[in-house]
Enzyme design. Structure first.
Site, mmCIF file in Angstrom:
data_model
loop_
_atom_site.group_PDB
_atom_site.id
_atom_site.type_symbol
_atom_site.label_atom_id
_atom_site.label_comp_id
_atom_site.label_asym_id
_atom_site.label_seq_id
_atom_site.Cartn_x
_atom_site.Cartn_y
_atom_site.Cartn_z
ATOM 1 C CE LYS A 1 -1.710 1.532 4.061
ATOM 2 N NZ LYS A 1 -1.586 3.035 4.176
ATOM 3 C CG ASN A 2 2.407 2.743 3.356
ATOM 4 O OD1 ASN A 2 1.235 2.910 3.453
ATOM 5 N ND2 ASN A 2 2.883 2.672 4.806
ATOM 6 N NE ARG B 1 -2.071 12.141 8.327
ATOM 7 C CZ ARG B 1 -2.309 13.347 8.823
ATOM 8 N NH1 ARG B 1 -3.484 13.762 9.167
ATOM 9 N NH2 ARG B 1 -1.463 14.135 8.848
ATOM 10 C CB CYS C 1 -4.143 11.202 12.466
ATOM 11 S SG CYS C 1 -3.840 9.515 12.160
ATOM 12 N NE ARG D 1 0.375 10.284 10.386
ATOM 13 C CZ ARG D 1 0.126 9.223 9.685
ATOM 14 N NH1 ARG D 1 -1.217 8.554 9.910
ATOM 15 N NH2 ARG D 1 0.599 8.672 8.648
ATOM 16 N N PRO D 2 1.448 16.525 11.508
ATOM 17 C CG PRO D 2 3.566 17.576 12.294
ATOM 18 C CD PRO D 2 2.590 16.636 12.708
ATOM 19 C CB VAL D 3 1.742 18.104 5.885
ATOM 20 C CG1 VAL D 3 1.017 16.901 5.893
ATOM 21 C CG2 VAL D 3 0.677 19.172 6.044
ATOM 22 C CG ASP D 4 6.084 20.831 9.991
ATOM 23 O OD1 ASP D 4 5.461 19.597 10.155
ATOM 24 O OD2 ASP D 4 6.838 21.294 10.671
ATOM 25 C CG LEU D 5 9.139 18.471 8.210
ATOM 26 C CD1 LEU D 5 9.550 17.256 9.010
ATOM 27 C CD2 LEU D 5 10.012 19.634 8.422
ATOM 28 C CG ASP E 1 2.933 1.449 9.723
ATOM 29 O OD1 ASP E 1 2.501 2.244 10.407
ATOM 30 O OD2 ASP E 1 3.158 1.664 8.127
ATOM 31 N NE ARG F 1 -7.093 4.028 5.557
ATOM 32 C CZ ARG F 1 -5.837 4.332 6.413
ATOM 33 N NH1 ARG F 1 -6.134 4.079 7.826
ATOM 34 N NH2 ARG F 1 -4.778 4.547 5.996
#
Ligand code: UD1
Length: 420
Positions: A22-23, A93, A117, A122-126, A307, A399
């Site tokens: 999946k990933n 996400r 989440c 779980r930020p996406v700042d980077l 995971d 999922r």
């Protein structure tokens, strides 16, 4: 909502095929957006997250051809809307992965900011900062990340504060079409990042250093179509190995890639399993013995994947001795613990460590899945519990695990899905 009912106590025994990862599949699907000509992606797993990505492509007006084997041909040049809406991003996400490719290819993109989440903030700042460093103007407005760039993105040196998998992937994809060289430092080394890089190279990108902490990308003007096969899912494979070890059974996995699973295989040997492997298969045998508890600490690849920690916690719950499981990636990844306690597990949480004292038996109880991997751990707990365990909210499992009940049944498990 569907439920799973598992009658525990069966030793798993048999052979199953491991699905595509999946990933890997999600970033590779996002990468198809960089090409002017069709890209075919093969070995996609039948998973809810993959169909969500198809839906997202549908929303953007992109033509897709999916065959009965779940190989998909993406015609990204048919894109009409450069926007990933909240309705889809909130359910997955990883939709954030379309940000870099759309911006690099079309000069602007709007992607809903992913919300909270179950496993942490779980930020996406980077992701955002990396694209800004490449010359994009990015604002967050009305819940959306809105990015524009005048002309092409510009290659630069980007040093990631934290190792981030999708963050590395977003910048990597954007950099393939940027002007000049981009260097990503403190890049994620996960096999799925390497798989994405290999796919991009097949599409004509110039990338080196993937699989190390420094990735170098020489931007090119265009990428072309290709056919690419997604690598096997090491987390799915690990989950079935742990489930088999917990039930004192035996399993043969085919279509798997053992050389990216060292951290998991080492711990399973410590737990008492005999493991043999070849190029694309793994066999595990517990010889009917109870597993021994293991200590582990999650960290970016090549260390133990976050995971898989919940699944090892389920194994420790019925193991000989006491195991310590420390989570260093996410702040709130112990939601399964309360549910396992309801099944009689002897677990305490101290900071970011769970201390699990193995008990003789777990007892079936109704439990609730809270996130993808937490639900896998509850399935394992159900397989070793006395009685019928009912797991609710299994949409989380769907999922990430293709045909989980068929595969477990193939191994002899007593498991049923009740449609609700
Ligand atoms: C990916 C995987 C997920 C896995 C995780 C860690 C996909 C689709 N998902 O998620 O299954 O559990 O890697 O291996 O591949 N962070 C920031 N700022 C950012 C980005 C991340 O602070 O901009 C932090 C996160 O909060 C977390 C850490 O970095 O603490 C690692 O997260 P990250 O690797 O980004 O996870 P994902 O890529 O979302």
């Amino acid at each position: 909502m569907d439920k799973l009912i598992i009658t525990g106590g069966v030793r798993l025994d048999g052979e199953i095929r491991v699905s595509g990862a999946k990933n890997s599949a999600l970033p590779i699907l996002a990468a198809t957006l960089l090409s002017d000509t069709p890209v075919t992606v093969c070995n996609l797993p039948h998973l809810h997250d993959i169909t969500t990505m198809f839906e997202l492509f549908g929303c953007m007006g992109i033509d897709l051809l999916v065959d009965e084997k779940m190989n998909v041909e993406v015609h990204a040049s048919t894109i009409k809307h450069l926007r990933a809406p909240y309705e889809l991003v909130k359910t997955m996400r990883a939709s954030i992965l379309v940000l870099g490719p759309i911006l690099a290819r079309h000069g602007r993109a709007e992607v809903s900011l992913p919300g909270g989440c179950a496993i942490g903030s779980r930020p996406v700042d980077l992701h955002i900062r990396g694209l800004q460093q490449m010359g994009a103007d990015v604002i967050v407005e009305d819940g959306y990340i809105k990015a524009v760039v005048n002309g092409r993105l510009k290659g630069t040196k980007i040093s990631m504060d934290t190792v981030t998998v999708t963050g590395t992937e977003n910048i990597l994809m954007a950099a393939t079409l940027a002007e000049g060289e981009t260097i990503i430092e403190n890049a994620a080394r996960e096999p799925e990042v390497v798989d994405l890089a290999e796919c991009l190279i097949t599409m004509g990108a110039k990338i080196s250093g993937h699989g190390t902490g420094t990735i170098r990308i020489q931007g090119v003007k265009k990428l072309k179509g290709c056919s690419y096969t997604v690598l096997p899912d090491r987390i799915e494979a690990g989950t079935y190995l742990i489930a088999t070890a917990a039930t004192q059974g035996r399993i043969r996995l085919k279509d798997v890639q053992p050389d990216i699973m060292d951290a998991i295989l080492v711990k399973l040997r410590e737990a008492g399993a005999t493991i043999e492997w070849g190029k694309d298969w793994i066999e595990l045998n517990m010889h009917g013995q109870k597993p021994k508890a293991v200590d582990l600490k999650t960290a970016p690849f090549p260390a133990m994947p976050t995971d898989i920690q919940a699944q090892f916690t389920a194994l420790n719950a019925i193991a000989e001795g006491t195991g310590h499981v420390t989570e260093t990636i996410f702040e709130n990844r112990f939601m399964h613990i309360q549910e396992m306690k309801r099944m009689g597990a002897d677990v305490t949480i101290e900071g970011n460590t769970v201390i699990v004292r193995g008990v003789n038996k777990l007892k079936a109880a109704p439990v609730m899945a809270t996130d993808l991997r937490a639900s896998a751990s509850l399935v394992i707990a159900g397989l070793v519990a006395d009685g019928n365990t009912e797991i609710e909210r299994i949409y989380h499992i769907d999922r990430g695990y293709e045909c989980i009940e068929e595969k477990l049944r193939q191994l002899g498990a007593n498991i049923q899905r009740i449609a609700g």
